[in-house]
Design a protein around this motif. Structure first.
Motif, mmCIF file in Angstrom:
data_model
loop_
_atom_site.group_PDB
_atom_site.id
_atom_site.type_symbol
_atom_site.label_atom_id
_atom_site.label_comp_id
_atom_site.label_asym_id
_atom_site.label_seq_id
_atom_site.Cartn_x
_atom_site.Cartn_y
_atom_site.Cartn_z
ATOM 1 N N PHE A 171 -15.215 50.800 -1.470
ATOM 2 C CA PHE A 171 -16.597 50.604 -1.035
ATOM 3 C C PHE A 171 -16.843 49.148 -0.653
ATOM 4 N N VAL A 172 -16.338 48.214 -1.439
ATOM 5 C CA VAL A 172 -16.535 46.799 -1.134
ATOM 6 C C VAL A 172 -15.792 46.423 0.148
ATOM 7 N N ASP A 173 -14.609 46.978 0.353
ATOM 8 C CA ASP A 173 -13.896 46.762 1.619
ATOM 9 C C ASP A 173 -14.724 47.239 2.799
ATOM 10 N N PHE A 174 -15.329 48.412 2.655
ATOM 11 C CA PHE A 174 -16.166 48.955 3.724
ATOM 12 C C PHE A 174 -17.330 48.020 4.022
ATOM 13 N N LEU A 175 -17.983 47.511 2.983
ATOM 14 C CA LEU A 175 -19.088 46.578 3.194
ATOM 15 C C LEU A 175 -18.600 45.291 3.858
ATOM 16 N N PHE A 176 -17.524 44.720 3.348
ATOM 17 C CA PHE A 176 -17.012 43.470 3.909
ATOM 18 C C PHE A 176 -16.567 43.656 5.361
ATOM 19 N N SER A 177 -16.143 44.870 5.713
ATOM 20 C CA SER A 177 -15.698 45.098 7.087
ATOM 21 C C SER A 177 -16.845 45.009 8.085
ATOM 22 N N PHE A 178 -18.106 45.061 7.619
ATOM 23 C CA PHE A 178 -19.235 44.825 8.528
ATOM 24 C C PHE A 178 -19.094 43.454 9.183
ATOM 25 N N LEU A 179 -18.556 42.477 8.435
ATOM 26 C CA LEU A 179 -18.421 41.112 8.942
ATOM 27 C C LEU A 179 -17.413 41.022 10.083
ATOM 28 N N PRO A 229 -6.334 47.319 -8.868
ATOM 29 C CA PRO A 229 -7.634 47.984 -9.067
ATOM 30 C C PRO A 229 -8.691 46.958 -9.459
ATOM 31 N N SER A 230 -9.898 47.147 -8.986
ATOM 32 C CA SER A 230 -11.017 46.263 -9.316
ATOM 33 C C SER A 230 -12.300 47.074 -9.302
ATOM 34 N N LEU A 231 -13.258 46.654 -10.117
ATOM 35 C CA LEU A 231 -14.591 47.244 -10.112
ATOM 36 C C LEU A 231 -15.597 46.152 -9.777
ATOM 37 N N PHE A 232 -16.659 46.540 -9.057
ATOM 38 C CA PHE A 232 -17.638 45.572 -8.597
ATOM 39 C C PHE A 232 -19.054 46.092 -8.852
ATOM 40 N N VAL A 233 -19.975 45.140 -8.986
ATOM 41 C CA VAL A 233 -21.396 45.439 -8.961
ATOM 42 C C VAL A 233 -21.913 45.035 -7.587
ATOM 43 N N VAL A 234 -22.509 45.993 -6.880
ATOM 44 C CA VAL A 234 -23.115 45.712 -5.577
ATOM 45 C C VAL A 234 -24.615 45.891 -5.731
#
Length: 482
Positions: free
Chosen positions: A284-292, A410-415
């Motif tokens: 999910f974080v990769d998907f968000l960062f790919s907006f950039l 593996p990593s977990l994030f708070v968005v």
């Protein structure tokens, strides 16, 4: 010491004196090419350009995208695979880099692509390894820092016939960045549609515009319907024009069992009907960062009129409505309507139909007068060519097969709702709850599944709202009315 004179381009304005508004402007293809190049800019590049010009505190806020950019800027080694990934997100590559280098004024200051090999000329299997990043580590342990010249690259230099459109044609540019080919009939028709029956309140104004004015027009075009008046007549800031409404999945449309979907756990505040934050894995974080790394034109095409962002939609529609005869002879058609993410700059799991450009073949030859050898994209241009493999920076071992994305696994994030990203490993759950400062019995946890429609809704909300998770995804939690 003599300084190079700044390049300026002529622009003729027809101005409504009473309203201090640009009615229409006339310009050559060189200036229209520059305006159309806005569509090729990745979002991360746009944020960097405007931050560098106006300062971070005064930079134009594009929904929540600035927060994504800041999250990458402030990220440590525990988030991204390596320093290359961080540089890729902060300075993403333009898919039309070679074309944009031919512009009279290129607003994209991203460093042009360079090519590197290991000084040991290491091979992976039978193939030599090539990198477009100097910091890449070869399998032998050395940095791939020997810069190579790309042989036979004939696309450099200016483009006499124009870049995207023919240069020797006059174009009409309206205040909202609609672009038409200039003609007497179109000029009369457009002026009548705008409510002008004569020239009593209109006056001509000629000026020259340089890089500063172009960047200011880019800034205003992201939120305003009148960027020419805002910048060229000194009208300044105006009311922001952003609209977005999520698309709903048709009731009879089943979900697709696809490996590209992303699972997400969100915590909502029931009384206020808002998503406070999401707990997510790397996909999910990769998907968000790919907006950039995604060009603006790609996003406008994907969202297909489902949102408006200043007058950028008008610029994109102008390209769609272009007569084929407007295009340069060398192109025959325009790449602006089929933009893709530059090779190696997309995310691993992509729920939308956003595509990454194919990596071109590169060939290496030692049969040359150069001690380093040469590389080329053309097999026939060098002697005894050997196929090369391109180093993959988004991978633990530099191979395409093991590509996972920009962030570590593996990593977990708070968005957070405004798309600030924090590693969960660095966040105390107790501190997080105290920071929220909301009644615990008002919190509720839900699991969401993001497929194409949901992912596009989140993308649209991230560009137009300060609460992207709520605006883009909360509709999924609402129960249908009886």
């Amino acid at each position: 010491m003599a300084f190079k004179e700044e390049t300026k381009l002529p622009l003729k304005l027809l101005v409504d004196k009473e309203r201090n508004r640009v009615v229409v402007a006339e310009a050559g293809g060189e200036l229209v090419d520059i305006l159309f190049s806005f569509l090729t800019l990745p979002l991360g590049t746009i944020i960097r350009l405007l931050s560098n010009k106006h300062g971070k505190d005064e930079a134009k806020e594009i929904g929540c995208i600035n927060n994504l950019y800041r999250s990458v800027e402030s990220s440590g080694d525990e988030i991204l695979w390596n320093k290359i990934c961080k540089r890729m997100l902060l300075s993403p590559r333009n898919p039309c880099e070679e074309l944009c280098q031919k512009l009279k004024l290129n607003v994209d200051d991203t460093e042009p692509i360079k090519y590197f090999m290991c000084s040991n000329k290491c091979q992976r299997g039978s193939d030599y390894v090539l990198s477009t990043f100097a910091e890449a580590s070869c399998s032998c342990g050395k940095l791939m820092d020997k810069q190579m010249k790309l042989y036979g690259n004939s696309n450099k230099g200016s483009h006499a016939d124009g870049v995207f459109v023919k240069g020797e044609t006059i174009y009409l540019i309206f205040d909202d960045l609609r672009v038409l080919q200039s003609s007497l009939g179109k000029s009369v028709q457009q002026l009548l549609q705008l409510g002008y029956k004569n020239f009593h309140n209109l006056t001509e104004k000629s000026l020259n515009v340089g890089l500063n004015e172009i960047l200011d027009i880019l800034k205003q075009a992201l939120t305003s319907q009148s960027p020419l008046s805002d910048v060229l007549l000194g009208n300044g800031e105006c009311k922001k024009v952003w609209t977005f409404s999520p698309k709903h999945r048709p009731k009879d449309q089943d979900r697709i069992d696809s490996n590209s979907h992303i699972n997400l756990k969100v915590t909502v505040r029931k009384l206020k009907e808002t998503i406070l934050y999401a707990e997510a894995e790397g996909d999910f974080v990769d998907f968000l960062f790919s907006f950039l790394t995604t060009p603006l034109g790609c996003i406008l095409k994907l969202l297909d009129g489902n949102f408006s962002m200043g007058c950028m939609n008008n610029l994109y529609k102008s390209v769609k409505d272009l007569n084929p005869s407007w295009f340069t002879r060398s192109l025959g058609t325009t790449p602006l309507l089929n933009l893709q993410v530059a090779p190696q700059f997309s995310c691993g799991k992509q729920p939308t139909q956003l595509c990454e450009e194919n990596i071109p073949n590169y060939w290496y030859s030692m049969s040359t007068t150069s001690s380093n050898g040469v590389i080329s994209k053309e097999y026939s241009q060098i002697q005894r060519p050997s196929l090369m493999k391109l180093f993959e920076p988004r991978s633990p071992n530099g191979t395409k097969k093991s590509t996972v994305g920009f962030v570590r696994r593996p990593s977990l994030f708070v968005v957070w709702d405004d798309l600030q990203v924090t590693p969960l490993a660095n966040t105390s759950s107790i501190s997080l709850l105290q920071k929220l400062n909301v009644p615990l019995d008002d919190l509720e946890e839900h699991e969401l599944r993001l497929e194409e429609i949901e992912a596009l809704n989140l993308m649209g909300a991230s560009l137009t709202s300060k609460a992207a998770l709520t605006e883009g995804l909360f509709y999924l939690l609402k129960k249908p009315k009886a």
